[in-house]
Structure formats: structure tokens, C-alpha cells
Design an enzyme around this catalytic site. Structure first.
Site, PDB file in Angstrom:
ATOM      1  CE1 TYR A   1      -3.399  -2.729   1.266  1.00 56.71           C
ATOM      2  CE2 TYR A   1      -2.242  -2.739   3.365  1.00 56.71           C
ATOM      3  CZ  TYR A   1      -3.201  -3.274   2.524  1.00 56.71           C
ATOM      4  OH  TYR A   1      -3.943  -4.324   2.943  1.00 56.71           O
TER       5      TYR A   1
ATOM      6  CB  CYS B   1      15.351 -11.362  -4.824  1.00 51.51           C
ATOM      7  SG  CYS B   1      16.759 -12.017  -3.934  1.00 51.51           S
TER       8      CYS B   1
END
Ligand SMILES: *Cc1c(COP(=O)(O)O)cnc(C)c1O
Length: 431
Positions: A326, A353
Site C-alpha cells: 500500500y 529479491c
């Protein structure tokens, strides 16, 4: 939840207001003993929020049902139970967790747009207080399943009041284009034809307009629509026993934000539902636990890139997803304070990653070094409950602190725990 500490501390710039619940805890010692990343929850802070809201509700027949998805820890649910709160659940798993933590079924309400037949049966068998029904299809399924078991389900229709909660689009749920609830017109038709479903006692109203709501105006508007609809139904002869106003109260994540005052919020409920003498249900999640939790992490290293300086933590998006999901802000505090250090701007990142594994961009912090401990603040809601093992990172441990003591309420997941249930493809079956 106001604190004088920020004003006292010379490094106040770096100090999150919500840290005050943890001032009495030696976070460095805790992190050394239990390792990092580590979720730390404050029992007194949770109690303060629940009891403050309950006090504001005094004189009403009201029940606070904690939205379990915000923090589904058994210890947190047990605390809710001790405080007399119930649970707002959205799955069979949350039902199971709530019952296991001791929350009685009379204090459990079941929300959600995608309840399966299996979950409905589990909830009927458990005897939950109420189903918050979100579609005609669900209503008919509930009727069939209750009839088959010779029982009557208590239900509320979740209305979509079509208001803009003025919050993040991904957590706004009360506009007509959202998937949640039904229009007032459709709800009206359900009541008119409620005899079609004799195994569903449709005598409740429900709404939930969104999350992290800091301005009470949308709440006032939605409550007034809800109240007006209740009056209309009552004058048409439909007895309403329960009105559930949902959750959504916001909290302070950053400077300038302020959780709504519970007394002001409840005043809106009192005003909109004046004359209603049935049960009022509230479903706060975030408001009760967000500011009561932090995520402790170690600095693994600092890294100077061509353009940006990175602070690499041992916590990542799999532990706390909100910033990635968000773009949420969390204050990040160097435990030990500023300690005379100069300020630097860091991109605070985890080891996963993904470029999205970023907690903060260009965040001014006291200069940090490998081994420093930092606290990501306001992590008590939608933190551990949204965690995953992405990148095969075992789930973090969680502790609850209370009056100078702490208890491990979730042990750190081991590699073995992490692969429990997996097996090599040996048992082939015809597909
Ligand atoms: C998520 C949810 C809540 C809790 O929302 P918060 O913003 O955490 O208070 C309450 N009710 C329903 C139906 C929900 O889906």
C-alpha cells in the site's frame, strides 16, 4: 495514546510517538534473547484501546468484535477475550482460531464476500452470533444449509452505503463499485421477501466502509444512511435486533495523523442510531492493535549506491507487507536514539529479491551501522497476520510484553516448520 516522550527526547525528530508503549522495555536485550526480526506487542497498549472504546460505549448494548485479520495471534485473541471483546471473522480459519483462543461463539460475527458452504456449516455448528451476508446467493446458501441442519441462522445484511471513506483505494470498501455488501435497494427487497428464507432470521444490518479512516465525516454520512434505513425498516414492521457499524477507525502512522477520539466516534453512532435499543456491534481491527506493536530488525549492512544510500535490514516485505502493498508509511526508529549522530537519508530495505521490498525511501535517520537495532513502528495490525515465507524466510517470532515481563507468543519458525506439509512428488494419482 499521547506521549510526552517525543518532546523530551533530544532525538525527537527520529522518535515515533507510538514508541511510548515500549519505553519500559529493554528492546536491545529482548532482541538479543529472542533474535530478529521480532514482533513485539504491548498488552497494556491493547488494553488501553479496547477499554477506552468500551468506556465510550457505556450505556449502550454494545459489543466490540475485534477484526481477527488485523492480528490473529492466539495471545492477542486471548487478551481480547479477557477484555470481554468478541471476534469479527472472515474465514473458517479465523473461526477456529477465535474459538481456540476461548472467544465464545455468542461473541463471534462472520463477515466476508466469499464464505464457502463448508465455512458456513462450520459457523452454524459453532453457533456464531451472526452472519453478515453480502449477496443474494449467500443468503440462499445460508437458508439451504441452515434448513438442512434444522436450525435458524441469525443474519445481517451488509449494506454498501456508497460513501467514499477517504482512505487508500485498496482498503476502501463502502463505495458502490466495491465488491462488498449490497445496495440499500437490494437490502430492502431482502427484507420484503424474508419469508422466503425461514431458516434465516434476517434481523440485522451491517456495514464496513473501509480501513484507516482518520476523518470522521465519511463515517457520519455512512452511519446516517444506515440509521435512516433502520428507521425505514422499523416503520415497515421489520424488527431489527442488531446493527453492526463495522470497523475502519484509523491510527497514527506518521506525524500529523491522529486516531479519531473514541468518544467522538461513538457520539456519531449514538446520534445516527438514537432510539435503537438492540445490540450495536463494532468491528475495529487496526485501531485496537496497530499502535501496540513494533517490528524489531537488525541492520545487516549499509550500502552506498551510485545515487542512494541503503539501510539493509534483516526484516523484509514477507514480515511486514504494508509498505510494499500500500506504499504505507511506518516510522522507523533507531533503538538507542540519535546518540549524537548526524542525520542521513536512507532507503530502508529488506533482503528479499524484489525492488518492492522497501520500507521507506530517503528516510532521515541517525547514521546507522551494521548491528544496530531498529524498530518499525505501528506494526501491530496487518503485520504478522499478512506475513509469508517468501524467499524461504521463516516466519518471525512474536512476543507480548506486559508490566516488565514478556512472553514468546509465537516461536520463530524453523526450517522444518516452514516445509511442514510439503512432500516430494512420489504418490502419483490419476488426474
Ligand atoms: C477488515 C474488516 C474490519 C476491520 O477493519 P479495520 O480497518 O482493521 O478496523 C472490520 N469489518 C470487516 C467486515 C472487515 O472486512
Amino acid at each position: 495514546m499521547h506521549t510526552p516522550s517525543a518532546a523530551r527526547d533530544p532525538g525527537r525528530h527520529f522518535f515515533a510517538v507510538n514508541m511510548h508503549a515500549f519505553e519500559v522495555v529493554d528492546l536491545e536485550a529482548l532482541a538479543q534473547r529472542e533474535g530478529t526480526p521480532l514482533y513485539v506487542y504491548s498488552a497494556p497498549a491493547i488494553r488501553g484501546r479496547v477499554q477506552g472504546l468500551q468506556a465510550a460505549l457505556q450505556g449502550l448494548d454494545a459489543l466490540v468484535c475485534f477484526a481477527v485479520k488485523a492480528n490473529s495471534s492466539q495471545a492477542v485473541l486471548q487478551l481480547m477475550d479477557e477484555l470481554g471483546a468478541g471476534a469479527d471473522i472472515v474465514s473458517g480459519g479465523e473461526l477456529w482460531r477465535s474459538l481456540r483462543a476461548g472467544i465464545p461463539p455468542e461473541r463471534i460475527v462472520f463477515s466476508g464476500v466469499g464464505k464457502s458452504a463448508e465455512e458456513i456449516v462450520q459457523a452454524l455448528d459453532a453457533g456464531v452470533a451472526r452472519f453478515n451476508v453480502e449477496s443474494r446467493d449467500e443468503l440462499e446458501l445460508l437458508q439451504r444449509l441452515a434448513a438442512a441442519r434444522g436450525t435458524v441462522a441469525h443474519a445481517a445484511v451488509r449494506i454498501n452505503p456508497d460513501v467514499d471513506a477517504l482512505t487508500h483505494a485498496k482498503i476502501s470498501t463502502g463505495k458502490s463499485e466495491n465488491k462488498f455488501g449490497v445496495s440499500i435497494d437490494e437490502a430492502r427487497a431482502w427484507f420484503a421477501r424474508s419469508d422466503d428464507c425461514p431458516h434465516v432470521r434476517l434481523d440485522g444490518l451491517h456495514m464496513h466502509i473501509g480501513s484507516q479512516i482518520l476523518q470522521l465525516e465519511p463515517m457520519r454520512l455512512a452511519l446516517q444512511r444506515l440509521g435512516a434505513f433502520w428507521r425505514e425498516l422499523a416503520s415497515a414492521g421489520h424488527a431489527i435486533a442488531s446493527i453492526d457499524v463495522g470497523g475502519g477507525l484509523g491510527v497514527r502512522y506518521r506525524e500529523g495523523e491522529q486516531a479519531p477520539d473514541p468518544v467522538e466516534y461513538v457520539a456519531l453512532i449514538r446520534e445516527a442510531l438514537a432510539g435503537f435499543d438492540g445490540r450495536i456491534v463494532l468491528e475495529p481491527g487496526r485501531y485496537l492493535v496497530a499502535e501496540a506493536g513494533i517490528l524489531l530488525a537488525r541492520v545487516l549492512r549499509t550500502k552506498q549506491g551510485e545515487q542512494r544510500r541503503f539501510l539493509v535490514l534483516d526484516a523484509a516485505m514477507n514480515d511486514l507487507l504494508r509498505p510494499s502493498l500500500y506504499d504505507a508509511w511506518h516510522d522507523i526508529v533507531r533503538v538507542g536514539g540519535n546518540d549524537g549522530r548526524e542525520t542521513q537519508a536512507y532507503d530502508v530495505v529488506g533482503p528479499v529479491c524484489e525492488t518492492g521490498d522497501t520500507f521507506a525511501l530517503s528516510r532521515p535517520m541517525p547514521r546507522c551501522e551494521a548491528g544496530d537495532l531498529v524498530a518499525i513502528v505501528g506494526a501491530g495490525a496487518y503485520g504478522a497476520s499478512m506475513a509469508s515465507t517468501y524467499n524461504s524466510r521463516p516466519l518471525a517470532a512474536e512476543v507480548l510484553v506486559d508490566g516488565g515481563r514478556y512472553a514468546v507468543v509465537r516461536r520463530r519458525q524453523s526450517f522444518e516448520d516452514m516445509v511442514a506439509g510439503e512432500q516430494p512428488a512420489g504418490d502419483w494419482r490419476k488426474a
